[in-house]
Design an enzyme around this catalytic site. Sequence first.
Site, short mmCIF file in Angstrom:
data_model
loop_
_atom_site.label_atom_id
_atom_site.label_comp_id
_atom_site.label_asym_id
_atom_site.label_seq_id
_atom_site.Cartn_x
_atom_site.Cartn_y
_atom_site.Cartn_z
CG ASP A 276 -0.12 0.11 2.29
OD1 ASP A 276 0.70 -0.70 2.74
OD2 ASP A 276 -0.56 1.01 3.85
CD GLU A 277 -0.94 4.83 2.84
OE1 GLU A 277 -1.64 5.29 2.91
OE2 GLU A 277 0.22 3.97 3.74
#
Length: 498
Positions: A314-315
């Site tokens: 993620d991210e």
Amino acid sequence: MYRLLLSLLLPVLLLTCGPAPEDNIPPDVPQLSTLPLLPLPAEITDGEGVSYYKTYAGDMTPSSDATIGDAQRYLQQRMPGLILPLQYRTSERLAEGAYRIDFADGEIEIQASDRDGMLNAVKTLAQVLHFSGADAGAVYISEGEISDTPRYAYRGFMLDVARHFFNPEEVKQVVDRIAAYKINHLHLHLSDDQGWRIEIKGYPRLTEVGAATEVDGTPGGFYTQAEYSDLVDYAQQRGITVIPEIDMPGHTNAALSAYPILNVDGEEVQPYTGTNVGFSTFDVDQDSVYVFINDVVEQLAALTPGPYIHLGGDESDATDHEDYVRFIDEVQQIVQQHGKTAIGWDEVATSKLAPGTVVQLWAHPEYALQAKEAGNPVLMSPATRTYLDMQYDSTSRIGLHWAAYIEVDSAYLWDPATLAPGISDGDILGIEAPLWSETVRTLEDIDYLTFPRLLALAEVGWTPQDRREWEDFKRRLRAQVEWLEAQGVGVYASRVLE
């Protein structure tokens, strides 16, 4: 096909147990269907009579049969010193995780096809016993039966031990709290920018440097491999599978500070104690990065009997998209080579998903739909419903609110099968409630943000949608909150229960 398995102390129990004389039956024994059970079973059928069960204080030697031994141990630990006339039967007709409990003629019969079903049964039985007064001694229970099966196979809780570290005893207390409500997966977020929390042989600086700090700059910590294995065993005995997560290619500053060679420019980076995201990345073009990841995954796979390893994903704002896709493709293969199935946050669906890779929806329904269309299962963790680090409202003493304020009603009043257009129950592996720890420092903080919202999410993951009803849930939740508080669990005073 049935196989009968009886509780210990059976010779004594058969001689001393039986229906109480009719004139001794209390007039207000509640029917099974009115007990505040949570999560609500799929089916409860009330009988016509009431049975008397004399309880016995003492020790019990659990069966050596793998199907029921852990269930007997769990019930003994949950209701210490309490022995009842129980019968255990294995039935191949019941689905995985399903069970049936029959209360009649002074006997309690439990049926399940597997160990998980037996554990689920005794977790329900512990609630029946408590709310029927068994804690105080002799007990009357209305006759009837409970037939139950989980809506979703996966019902999870995630604890972020990277941003703030929680020691093994604290994690065990969390396990005991969540197991009672049929949560069967514990996702441990073991690495992030702020800390690396698991010993990896051959990489001592991961724990010497990467584990030394946490958010706010306070001392961190880590689990030795022996401590991690003990946690895994402890959870497994209570019906919970541990899923380790090593977040990558972003959220990696702790690893980069320990081994700068993993960094894009090879330069040393300082430990990070803030809460920003998206600034770190592995050098995805470097062979030594994949050697490192292989070593980490190999050791975690050997320590973790469950089927999953979470690769994060993620991210990853500091990683070029093409590099990100190539990296996720490679790491999925590494996970599979070590006999595990990968789970990744929903951004991993932008890569070529390996067969079986689970996509965990947290922010992007369109990525979950891509996963479904590729034939991959979806794990539901929408931040606006399940993120336990979100504040209840603007007065909450800790927590964030970037996704939403999440009161108990918000956690309860949603249907995973209608959350993302194009995704139905058959595409969903289950749900998971993450607790990120930017503002969490103590077990008291964990309790504050987790309870009672996790109980709402436990019912979302277990109970058939057409059985769930808000007003009845509130009635049952109020009783459960009182019990939790009596056990020393800190419960947020939700305004919706007033």
